[in-house]
Design a protein around this motif. Structure first.
Motif, PDB file in Angstrom:
ATOM      1  N   LEU A   5      -4.866   6.056 -10.607  1.00 68.78           N
ATOM      2  CA  LEU A   5      -3.194   6.254 -10.244  1.00 68.78           C
ATOM      3  C   LEU A   5      -2.661   7.024 -11.555  1.00 68.78           C
ATOM      4  O   LEU A   5      -2.979   6.139 -12.119  1.00 68.78           O
ATOM      5  CB  LEU A   5      -2.466   4.415  -9.522  1.00 68.78           C
ATOM      6  N   GLU A   6      -1.398   7.175 -11.511  1.00 72.55           N
ATOM      7  CA  GLU A   6      -0.711   8.032 -12.556  1.00 72.55           C
ATOM      8  C   GLU A   6       0.452   8.448 -11.840  1.00 72.55           C
ATOM      9  O   GLU A   6       0.812   8.790 -11.029  1.00 72.55           O
ATOM     10  CB  GLU A   6      -0.987   9.709 -12.987  1.00 72.55           C
ATOM     11  N   ILE A   7       1.718   7.868 -12.547  1.00 68.91           N
ATOM     12  CA  ILE A   7       3.092   7.625 -12.841  1.00 68.91           C
ATOM     13  C   ILE A   7       3.635   8.685 -13.251  1.00 68.91           C
ATOM     14  O   ILE A   7       3.397   8.651 -14.735  1.00 68.91           O
ATOM     15  CB  ILE A   7       3.849   6.449 -12.158  1.00 68.91           C
ATOM     16  N   LYS A   8       4.303   9.856 -12.205  1.00 72.40           N
ATOM     17  CA  LYS A   8       4.645  10.998 -13.479  1.00 72.40           C
ATOM     18  C   LYS A   8       6.218  10.676 -13.183  1.00 72.40           C
ATOM     19  O   LYS A   8       6.551  11.079 -12.384  1.00 72.40           O
ATOM     20  CB  LYS A   8       4.011  12.453 -12.754  1.00 72.40           C
ATOM     21  N   ASN A   9       6.778  10.986 -14.584  1.00 69.38           N
ATOM     22  CA  ASN A   9       8.404  11.171 -14.139  1.00 69.38           C
ATOM     23  C   ASN A   9       8.927  10.547 -12.820  1.00 69.38           C
ATOM     24  O   ASN A   9       9.910  10.953 -12.437  1.00 69.38           O
ATOM     25  CB  ASN A   9       8.709  12.102 -14.568  1.00 69.38           C
ATOM     26  N   ILE A  10       8.681   9.036 -12.397  1.00 68.19           N
ATOM     27  CA  ILE A  10       9.228   8.638 -10.978  1.00 68.19           C
ATOM     28  C   ILE A  10      10.846   8.124 -11.851  1.00 68.19           C
ATOM     29  O   ILE A  10      10.612   7.343 -12.930  1.00 68.19           O
ATOM     30  CB  ILE A  10       8.226   7.217 -10.950  1.00 68.19           C
ATOM     31  N   THR A  11      11.335   8.353 -11.118  1.00 64.55           N
ATOM     32  CA  THR A  11      13.597   8.201 -10.996  1.00 64.55           C
ATOM     33  C   THR A  11      13.610   7.774 -10.399  1.00 64.55           C
ATOM     34  O   THR A  11      13.717   8.532  -7.967  1.00 64.55           O
ATOM     35  CB  THR A  11      14.179   9.517 -11.546  1.00 64.55           C
ATOM     36  N   LYS A  12      14.658   6.745  -9.594  1.00 65.09           N
ATOM     37  CA  LYS A  12      15.269   6.047  -8.714  1.00 65.09           C
ATOM     38  C   LYS A  12      16.774   5.987  -9.375  1.00 65.09           C
ATOM     39  O   LYS A  12      16.895   4.683  -9.425  1.00 65.09           O
ATOM     40  CB  LYS A  12      14.765   5.173  -7.789  1.00 65.09           C
ATOM     41  N   ARG A  13      17.816   6.151  -8.368  1.00 64.55           N
ATOM     42  CA  ARG A  13      19.208   6.030  -8.848  1.00 64.55           C
ATOM     43  C   ARG A  13      19.160   5.129  -7.248  1.00 64.55           C
ATOM     44  O   ARG A  13      19.710   5.524  -6.438  1.00 64.55           O
ATOM     45  CB  ARG A  13      20.080   7.101  -9.266  1.00 64.55           C
ATOM     46  N   TYR A  63      -2.876   9.679  -6.926  1.00 63.58           N
ATOM     47  CA  TYR A  63      -3.635   8.304  -6.942  1.00 63.58           C
ATOM     48  C   TYR A  63      -4.895   9.608  -5.873  1.00 63.58           C
ATOM     49  O   TYR A  63      -5.119   9.900  -5.250  1.00 63.58           O
ATOM     50  CB  TYR A  63      -3.379   7.942  -5.231  1.00 63.58           C
ATOM     51  N   GLN A  64      -6.033   8.738  -6.984  1.00 58.64           N
ATOM     52  CA  GLN A  64      -7.919   9.159  -6.532  1.00 58.64           C
ATOM     53  C   GLN A  64      -7.784  10.690  -6.515  1.00 58.64           C
ATOM     54  O   GLN A  64      -8.387  11.214  -5.682  1.00 58.64           O
ATOM     55  CB  GLN A  64      -8.036   8.977  -5.715  1.00 58.64           C
ATOM     56  N   GLY A  65      -6.639  11.102  -7.496  1.00 62.25           N
ATOM     57  CA  GLY A  65      -6.720  12.645  -7.839  1.00 62.25           C
ATOM     58  C   GLY A  65      -5.841  13.519  -6.611  1.00 62.25           C
ATOM     59  O   GLY A  65      -5.405  14.665  -7.190  1.00 62.25           O
ATOM     60  N   LYS A  66      -5.129  13.021  -5.963  1.00 57.24           N
ATOM     61  CA  LYS A  66      -4.495  13.832  -5.144  1.00 57.24           C
ATOM     62  C   LYS A  66      -3.142  13.630  -5.391  1.00 57.24           C
ATOM     63  O   LYS A  66      -2.504  11.999  -5.292  1.00 57.24           O
ATOM     64  CB  LYS A  66      -4.730  13.166  -3.149  1.00 57.24           C
ATOM     65  N   GLU A  67      -1.929  14.611  -5.615  1.00 59.07           N
ATOM     66  CA  GLU A  67      -0.656  14.285  -5.936  1.00 59.07           C
ATOM     67  C   GLU A  67       0.196  13.173  -4.594  1.00 59.07           C
ATOM     68  O   GLU A  67       0.153  14.707  -3.592  1.00 59.07           O
ATOM     69  CB  GLU A  67      -0.243  15.599  -6.433  1.00 59.07           C
ATOM     70  N   TYR A  68       0.906  12.402  -4.418  1.00 61.89           N
ATOM     71  CA  TYR A  68       2.074  12.491  -3.519  1.00 61.89           C
ATOM     72  C   TYR A  68       3.123  12.809  -4.215  1.00 61.89           C
ATOM     73  O   TYR A  68       3.674  11.891  -4.937  1.00 61.89           O
ATOM     74  CB  TYR A  68       1.799  11.397  -2.741  1.00 61.89           C
ATOM     75  N   ILE A 151      -2.546 -13.566  -0.397  1.00 62.23           N
ATOM     76  CA  ILE A 151      -3.640 -12.910  -1.037  1.00 62.23           C
ATOM     77  C   ILE A 151      -4.820 -12.804  -0.073  1.00 62.23           C
ATOM     78  O   ILE A 151      -5.397 -11.728  -0.201  1.00 62.23           O
ATOM     79  CB  ILE A 151      -4.071 -13.850  -2.427  1.00 62.23           C
ATOM     80  N   SER A 152      -4.962 -13.763   0.887  1.00 66.70           N
ATOM     81  CA  SER A 152      -6.146 -13.649   1.693  1.00 66.70           C
ATOM     82  C   SER A 152      -6.505 -12.510   2.671  1.00 66.70           C
ATOM     83  O   SER A 152      -7.100 -11.904   3.042  1.00 66.70           O
ATOM     84  CB  SER A 152      -6.216 -14.508   2.269  1.00 66.70           C
ATOM     85  N   LYS A 153      -4.564 -11.958   3.014  1.00 64.28           N
ATOM     86  CA  LYS A 153      -4.775 -10.853   3.958  1.00 64.28           C
ATOM     87  C   LYS A 153      -4.402  -8.825   3.258  1.00 64.28           C
ATOM     88  O   LYS A 153      -5.034  -8.277   3.884  1.00 64.28           O
ATOM     89  CB  LYS A 153      -2.727 -11.112   4.470  1.00 64.28           C
ATOM     90  N   ALA A 154      -4.749  -9.671   1.807  1.00 64.45           N
ATOM     91  CA  ALA A 154      -4.822  -8.421   0.644  1.00 64.45           C
ATOM     92  C   ALA A 154      -5.886  -7.936   1.302  1.00 64.45           C
ATOM     93  O   ALA A 154      -6.694  -6.926   0.954  1.00 64.45           O
ATOM     94  CB  ALA A 154      -3.956  -8.295  -0.108  1.00 64.45           C
ATOM     95  N   LEU A 155      -6.858  -9.338   0.949  1.00 62.99           N
ATOM     96  CA  LEU A 155      -8.452  -9.513   0.838  1.00 62.99           C
ATOM     97  C   LEU A 155      -9.352  -8.606   2.212  1.00 62.99           C
ATOM     98  O   LEU A 155     -10.362  -8.437   2.181  1.00 62.99           O
ATOM     99  CB  LEU A 155      -8.952 -10.547   0.179  1.00 62.99           C
ATOM    100  N   ALA A 156      -8.122  -8.990   3.194  1.00 63.39           N
ATOM    101  CA  ALA A 156      -8.440  -8.572   4.369  1.00 63.39           C
ATOM    102  C   ALA A 156      -9.341  -6.735   4.609  1.00 63.39           C
ATOM    103  O   ALA A 156      -9.971  -6.119   5.524  1.00 63.39           O
ATOM    104  CB  ALA A 156      -8.158  -9.194   5.746  1.00 63.39           C
ATOM    105  N   ARG A 157      -8.585  -5.886   3.767  1.00 62.70           N
ATOM    106  CA  ARG A 157      -8.641  -4.719   4.156  1.00 62.70           C
ATOM    107  C   ARG A 157      -9.232  -4.578   3.228  1.00 62.70           C
ATOM    108  O   ARG A 157      -9.671  -5.296   1.824  1.00 62.70           O
ATOM    109  CB  ARG A 157      -6.926  -4.178   3.453  1.00 62.70           C
ATOM    110  N   LYS A 158     -10.039  -3.056   2.746  1.00 65.26           N
ATOM    111  CA  LYS A 158     -10.343  -2.110   1.804  1.00 65.26           C
ATOM    112  C   LYS A 158      -9.306  -1.962   0.798  1.00 65.26           C
ATOM    113  O   LYS A 158      -9.448  -0.437   0.608  1.00 65.26           O
ATOM    114  CB  LYS A 158     -11.309  -1.761   2.883  1.00 65.26           C
ATOM    115  N   VAL A 159      -9.686  -2.817  -0.335  1.00 62.84           N
ATOM    116  CA  VAL A 159      -7.905  -2.646  -0.698  1.00 62.84           C
ATOM    117  C   VAL A 159      -8.600  -1.858  -2.259  1.00 62.84           C
ATOM    118  O   VAL A 159     -10.171  -2.280  -2.451  1.00 62.84           O
ATOM    119  CB  VAL A 159      -7.418  -3.829  -1.764  1.00 62.84           C
ATOM    120  N   LYS A 160      -8.249  -0.882  -3.029  1.00 63.44           N
ATOM    121  CA  LYS A 160      -8.471  -0.476  -4.089  1.00 63.44           C
ATOM    122  C   LYS A 160      -7.760  -0.340  -5.027  1.00 63.44           C
ATOM    123  O   LYS A 160      -8.472  -0.477  -6.218  1.00 63.44           O
ATOM    124  CB  LYS A 160      -9.069   1.405  -3.705  1.00 63.44           C
ATOM    125  N   LEU A 161      -6.636  -0.438  -4.683  1.00 61.69           N
ATOM    126  CA  LEU A 161      -5.296  -0.539  -6.000  1.00 61.69           C
ATOM    127  C   LEU A 161      -4.983  -2.044  -5.515  1.00 61.69           C
ATOM    128  O   LEU A 161      -3.923  -1.992  -4.431  1.00 61.69           O
ATOM    129  CB  LEU A 161      -5.248   0.231  -6.445  1.00 61.69           C
TER     130      LEU A 161
END
Length: 501
Positions: A5-13, A63-68, A151-161
């Motif tokens: 993951l790369e976060i690039k100049n994220i701004t939120k006002r 994320y994983q080389g793809k920009e959003y 925590i269990s709920k998150a583990l039940a899915r195929k989590v990468k991050l």
């Protein structure tokens, strides 16, 4: 390994505040990356941008080389991003297994395979070393077990991050060790973790890198092994802090609270007292009955037997309203449901219990109200653009400060604090500790419940240790030790007291 993951100049006002100001950092594949900062620094906003709960005004995510340009909760889940927030996202009327697998297909055709659902749930809970009946309703669980279900709920899915926002806040030391092992196991499997915690010892034990945030900006990202705790604190708060726990020289007055043989649905007969100027710590493992005792005292739960005395006078407390009128205030561990009114302003939350004191006939004295609210806003460093800001729009830590401020502003003689610094940053913790100390100097009595061993030992003048619904040990300040407390809490010293000195 590259970056997941790369976060690039994220701004939120938002109106009156810049929550994120050109924030940039990256997370490597298979690493634990800590994110630290004071409450209101922008951590929660940033992770909500990552999970797609909030749309940024500027910037992008790679994320994983793809920009959003932005994500949404459904897409983030599909690509393997999961988050465990401070505020639980559970359906209280559904069971543990239904919550864990909500939105996930577990079936044998068009029908849910209940047998498979239960077995899958048991497998996940077993990996966490947690013994919960999968059919238990969420509303019947303690806060700590609700966290483990998240925590269990998150583990039940195929989590990468996996993003973990204060995951150990409601957990005991034993449960924290289980969580740490889980983090190590996930890391070995290649899962990347963004780990947010105000407990700095955890940061240094678990993380590979640490990113510091302050006032919506990224201050620095360093290898955790290349920074000291003192430097990290300085970077977080922008100032040097003194000792964590205030030097106490308590002067005890008369007995404020005395309970005799108090029992309820989850507690055996219990007796103890709290004096003026005294901090009595209530220690024990999750499920020991600490919160349940507090709820019996304030009349939130029906008692089976026993008597409550305030200032030597027997009182009939049947509801929290009765408790408030008798001078007893309670700061709940469940901030979201019992601590604050999320859809009301900071001003109203703090002054709600004392409106009568601030009123003249039918009208509120706005000058007195502003003086009161500003006093505690400044004392606890509550970060809000306005006193009229809805508490639900504040960070979790600032919501907790409001919950504490509400009762500190009251004229209570006894203050029951149930996990008062849960989700609070290191700077604010010290401010709360100092404020508690000043209150005892003014003659208040404090009953303090905490699962943080260092905190309960550092703040208490006397400690009561609970196990299985009853008090099994009492320790004076000079006798405090982690070993003794854990032995009592595990209920193995009742018959062997004094044999392990």
């Amino acid at each position: 390994m590259g970056n997941i993951l790369e976060i690039k100049n994220i701004t939120k006002r938002y109106p009156g505040v810049v929550a994120l100001n050109h924030a940039s950092f990256s997370v490597e594949e298979g690493e634990v990356h800590a994110l630290v900062g004071e409450n209101g620094a922008g951590k929660s906003t940033l992770i909500k941008v990552i999970t797609g709960a909030i749309k940024p005004d500027e910037g992008a995510l790679v994320y994983q080389g793809k920009e959003y340009a932005e994500l949404n909760p459904i897409l983030s889940g599909q690509i393997g991003i999961e988050a465990i927030y401070q505020e639980f996202n559970l359906a209280s009327t559904l069971s543990v297994e239904e919550n864990i697998y909500m939105g996930t297909k577990v079936n044998g055709g068009i029908f849910i395979d209940r047998k498979k659902l239960t077995q899958n749930t048991l497998d996940i809970l077993k990996s966490l070393n947690v013994n919960i009946d999968p059919n238990t309703k969420i509303r019947d669980l303690t806060v700590a077990y609700m966290q483990l279900v998240e925590i269990s709920k998150a583990l039940a899915r195929k989590v990468k991050l996996l993003i973990m926002d204060e995951p150990t806040a409601p957990l005991t030391d034993n449960e924290v060790e289980i969580l740490f092992q889980l983090v190590h196991n996930l890391k070995e499997k290649g899962v990347s973790i963004i780990y947010i915690s105000h407990r700095l010892d955890e940061i240094f034990e678990l993380s590979d890198h640490v990113t510091v945030m302050r006032d919506g900006e990224i201050i620095k990202t360093v290898r955790t092994k290349d920074i000291t705790k003192d430097q990290l604190i300085f970077d977080m708060v922008g100032r040097k802090l003194t000792e964590t726990y205030p030097e106490r020289s308590p002067k005890y007055g008369k007995t404020i609270l005395e309970i005799k043989g108090l029992s309820g649905p989850f507690n055996k007969k219990t007796s103890f007292c709290v004096r003026e100027g005294e901090i009595v710590g209530l220690a024990g493992l999750v499920g020991a009955g600490r919160t349940e005792i507090a709820r019996l005292i304030i009349g939130a739960d029906k008692k089976y037997s026993g008597e409550v005395y305030m200032n030597g006078e027997k009182t009939d407390i049947r509801s929290p309203k009765d408790a408030i009128e008798k001078g007893i205030a309670y700061v709940s561990e469940d901030r979201k449901n019992q601590g604050v009114l999320l859809k009301m302003s900071v001003r109203w939350n703090i002054t709600l219990p004392i409106l009568r004191r601030l009123s003249h006939f039918l009208f509120i004295d706005r000058k007195k109200e502003d003086e009161c609210v500003n006093q505690y806003k400044d004392a606890l460093r509550i970060k809000t653009p306005s006193l009229n800001q809805l508490v639900g729009n504040l960070s979790g830590g600032n919501q907790q400060k409001v919950a504490v401020a509400k009762w500190l502003a009251s004229e209570s003689k006894l203050l029951i604090l149930d996990e008062p610094t849960r989700g609070i940053d290191v700077g604010a913790k010290q401010e709360i500790y100092d404020l508690i100390n000043r209150l005892t100097q003014e003659g208040l009595g404090i009953l303090m419940i905490s699962s943080e061993m260092e905190e309960i030992m550092g703040m208490s003048d006397r400690m009561l240790v609970m196990a299985e619904g009853e008090i099994v040990g009492e320790l004076q300040k000079e006798d405090f030790s982690q070993d003794k407390i854990l032995r009592y809490a595990s209920n193995i010293t009742v018959q062997e007291e004094g044999k392990y000195e």
